[in-house]
Design an enzyme around this catalytic site. Structure first.
Site, PDB file in Angstrom:
ATOM      1  N   HIS A 142       0.886  -1.205   0.095  1.00 48.31           N
ATOM      2  CA  HIS A 142      -0.053  -0.066  -0.045  1.00 48.31           C
ATOM      3  C   HIS A 142       0.810   1.246  -0.041  1.00 48.31           C
ATOM      4  O   HIS A 142       1.586   1.597   0.942  1.00 48.31           O
ATOM      5  CB  HIS A 142      -0.727   0.131   1.118  1.00 48.31           C
ATOM      6  CG  HIS A 142      -1.804   1.121   1.476  1.00 48.31           C
ATOM      7  ND1 HIS A 142      -3.307   1.114   1.565  1.00 48.31           N
ATOM      8  CD2 HIS A 142      -1.641   2.452   0.796  1.00 48.31           C
ATOM      9  CE1 HIS A 142      -3.929   2.311   1.524  1.00 48.31           C
ATOM     10  NE2 HIS A 142      -2.993   3.174   1.143  1.00 48.31           N
ATOM     11  N   HIS A 156     -10.558   0.781   1.625  1.00 44.10           N
ATOM     12  CA  HIS A 156     -10.070   1.770   2.802  1.00 44.10           C
ATOM     13  C   HIS A 156     -11.289   1.524   3.792  1.00 44.10           C
ATOM     14  O   HIS A 156     -12.433   1.862   3.383  1.00 44.10           O
ATOM     15  CB  HIS A 156     -10.016   3.199   2.102  1.00 44.10           C
ATOM     16  CG  HIS A 156      -9.722   4.277   3.340  1.00 44.10           C
ATOM     17  ND1 HIS A 156      -8.594   4.960   3.357  1.00 44.10           N
ATOM     18  CD2 HIS A 156     -10.577   4.613   4.311  1.00 44.10           C
ATOM     19  CE1 HIS A 156      -8.625   5.693   4.424  1.00 44.10           C
ATOM     20  NE2 HIS A 156     -10.009   5.486   4.806  1.00 44.10           N
ATOM     21  N   ASP A 193       1.208   2.473   3.420  1.00 46.33           N
ATOM     22  CA  ASP A 193       0.181   3.795   3.419  1.00 46.33           C
ATOM     23  C   ASP A 193       1.033   5.061   3.574  1.00 46.33           C
ATOM     24  O   ASP A 193       0.593   6.076   3.840  1.00 46.33           O
ATOM     25  CB  ASP A 193      -0.717   3.855   4.370  1.00 46.33           C
ATOM     26  CG  ASP A 193      -1.769   4.900   3.944  1.00 46.33           C
ATOM     27  OD1 ASP A 193      -2.120   5.291   2.894  1.00 46.33           O
ATOM     28  OD2 ASP A 193      -2.726   5.381   4.773  1.00 46.33           O
ATOM     29  N   HIS A 253       1.622   5.415  -1.753  1.00 48.24           N
ATOM     30  CA  HIS A 253       1.254   6.487  -2.646  1.00 48.24           C
ATOM     31  C   HIS A 253       2.606   7.163  -3.157  1.00 48.24           C
ATOM     32  O   HIS A 253       3.361   7.508  -2.542  1.00 48.24           O
ATOM     33  CB  HIS A 253       0.583   7.587  -1.738  1.00 48.24           C
ATOM     34  CG  HIS A 253      -0.794   6.806  -1.264  1.00 48.24           C
ATOM     35  ND1 HIS A 253      -2.103   7.239  -1.766  1.00 48.24           N
ATOM     36  CD2 HIS A 253      -1.169   6.083  -0.114  1.00 48.24           C
ATOM     37  CE1 HIS A 253      -2.982   6.667  -1.059  1.00 48.24           C
ATOM     38  NE2 HIS A 253      -2.489   6.223   0.111  1.00 48.24           N
ATOM     39  N   HIS A 310      -4.622  -0.776   5.975  1.00 49.33           N
ATOM     40  CA  HIS A 310      -4.309   0.016   7.173  1.00 49.33           C
ATOM     41  C   HIS A 310      -5.189   0.203   8.404  1.00 49.33           C
ATOM     42  O   HIS A 310      -5.653   0.855   8.980  1.00 49.33           O
ATOM     43  CB  HIS A 310      -4.040   1.506   6.781  1.00 49.33           C
ATOM     44  CG  HIS A 310      -5.120   2.021   5.913  1.00 49.33           C
ATOM     45  ND1 HIS A 310      -6.459   2.094   6.288  1.00 49.33           N
ATOM     46  CD2 HIS A 310      -4.881   2.792   4.832  1.00 49.33           C
ATOM     47  CE1 HIS A 310      -7.030   2.424   5.228  1.00 49.33           C
ATOM     48  NE2 HIS A 310      -6.387   3.056   4.217  1.00 49.33           N
ATOM     49  N   LYS A 322      -9.052  -0.431  -6.010  1.00 47.16           N
ATOM     50  CA  LYS A 322      -9.091   0.081  -4.502  1.00 47.16           C
ATOM     51  C   LYS A 322     -10.581   0.939  -4.170  1.00 47.16           C
ATOM     52  O   LYS A 322     -10.951   1.448  -5.427  1.00 47.16           O
ATOM     53  CB  LYS A 322      -7.889   1.108  -4.647  1.00 47.16           C
ATOM     54  CG  LYS A 322      -8.247   2.123  -3.170  1.00 47.16           C
ATOM     55  CD  LYS A 322      -7.709   1.076  -2.000  1.00 47.16           C
ATOM     56  CE  LYS A 322      -7.658   1.883  -0.653  1.00 47.16           C
ATOM     57  NZ  LYS A 322      -6.572   2.529  -0.626  1.00 47.16           N
TER      58      LYS A 322
END
Length: 356
Positions: free
Chosen positions: A17, A137, A247, A19, A177, A100
């Site tokens: 995970h 999420h 994350d 970004h 997460h 996602k």
């Protein structure tokens, strides 16, 4: 008492995970993936605009590979009403691994997110048929009238997770997460097609650490000490359906320290040393490889990484975490001062470092 080693050799880690943003920020942080000990990364699609088609995902992968050619980037699409079963089949054939789900409004660039899960059941069926993974999420949008806020939004979402697993028992689902004991217990209670990622920062911090500290603020927020203890206990146990998803989410300092701080904690360049630091503190260094490599790769059906395929050595040598990293080619305001990104543990020393 077992002697603690001065060096640990592991297969390159996998982060399920991550970004990596766009533009200058992408140019800055993508090379840091390998610096942090990772060579496999599942990349989030909440860009502007979000990655909603197979071609958009493939184009993004091409950009990332040009910057970080040694990293295997795993692609995901952003669930939206235009993501049809036909596009799912196309994506699976092109090597896109997952989709996602962002409930609407819960985090960065989630305004295009989901309001009604049932309308996506045909898409989930197509994902199950094509062996794709659903990355959740796991929070409900805050709603004071319904008694939902950022401290209980994850626990309120767990009924949806159970329902999705019941409706699509062969669909691989990842609750991403996790921050609560309730989430840990829920995932453990479900079948082998449900897994869970845990971030590095949620294994360190609690609610007191982000209240008033914008660089520790993320979504979902860190919860109570008992919740952090539950996260730590499950990683200490080596449970095979729990694994690393950092994350890591960089934002310019000005976005983190403004009137409404952006949600995200940045751990990419220090990720594996950070995990080694925690696992040593918990007395479970023997579980480190499973958490940062083996467990997630098995769930995502990737070849098992071995040191024969390439390895990192963690050495007991202090790693100083900079106060900030400068964003390449960026400038803000009339002063022309460059943007910076403040990392987790800024200004501190970690006892472990990666010998690249």
């Amino acid at each position: 008492m077992t002697a603690v080693p001065d060096a640990i050799t592991l297969p390159w880690a996998s982060d399920f995970h991550l970004h990596l943003r766009q533009g200058d920020m992408m140019e800055t942080v993508a090379p840091m993936v390998e610096q942090g000990g990772v060579r496999t990364a599942l990349v989030m699609p909440n860009l502007t605009p979000p990655l909603t088609t197979t071609q958009m995902a493939l184009d993004y992968e091409k950009e990332l590979k040009a910057i970080a050619p040694n990293v295997h980037f795993i692609l995901t699409l952003y669930l939206n009403p235009d993501l049809t079963p036909e596009e799912i089949s196309k994506a699976a054939s092109a090597g896109v691994t997952g989709v996602k789900v962002y409930p609407s409004g819960v985090t960065t660039n989630s305004e295009w997110g989901v309001l009604d899960f049932k309308m996506y059941y045909p898409t989930f069926q197509a994902m199950q048929d094509n062996n794709m993974a659903l990355c959740l999420h796991g929070e409900c949008p805050s709603d004071a009238d319904k008694g939902i806020c950022i401290l209980n939004a994850e626990e309120k979402f767990l009924a949806t997770l159970r329902e999705l697993h019941q409706e699509f028992p062969k669909l691989r689902i990842v609750l991403e997460h996790a921050t609560t004991k309730a989430a840990v217990d829920c995932v453990k209670s479900l079948g082998d097609t449900v897994a869970c990622t845990i971030t590095a920062h949620h294994l360190f911090i609690t609610v007191d650490d982000w209240a008033g500290q914008p660089h520790h603020f993320c979504k979902p927020v860190a919860k109570y000490p008992a919740d952090r203890d539950a996260l730590r206990e499950v990683v200490k146990s080596g449970h095979p359906r729990f694994f690393l998803g950092s994350d890591s989410a960089p934002h310019p300092r000005r976005a983190k320290q403004g009137e409404k701080p952006a949600a995200g904690v940045f751990t990419t360049p220090i990720l594996v040393p950070l995990m080694a630091t925690l696992f040593e503190k918990l007395g479970c260094l023997d579980k480190l490889e499973g958490f940062v490599s083996t467990n997630g790769r098995r769930f995502y059906q990737l070849p098992e990484a071995t040191t024969n395929d390439g390895a990192i050595t963690l050495k007991r040598s202090p790693l100083y975490v900079p106060e900030a990293y400068t964003v390449k080619s960026s400038a803000v305001g009339s002063t022309g001062a460059p943007d910076t990104v403040v990392p987790f543990m800024a200004g501190k020393d970690l006892p472990w470092s990666v010998a690249l």
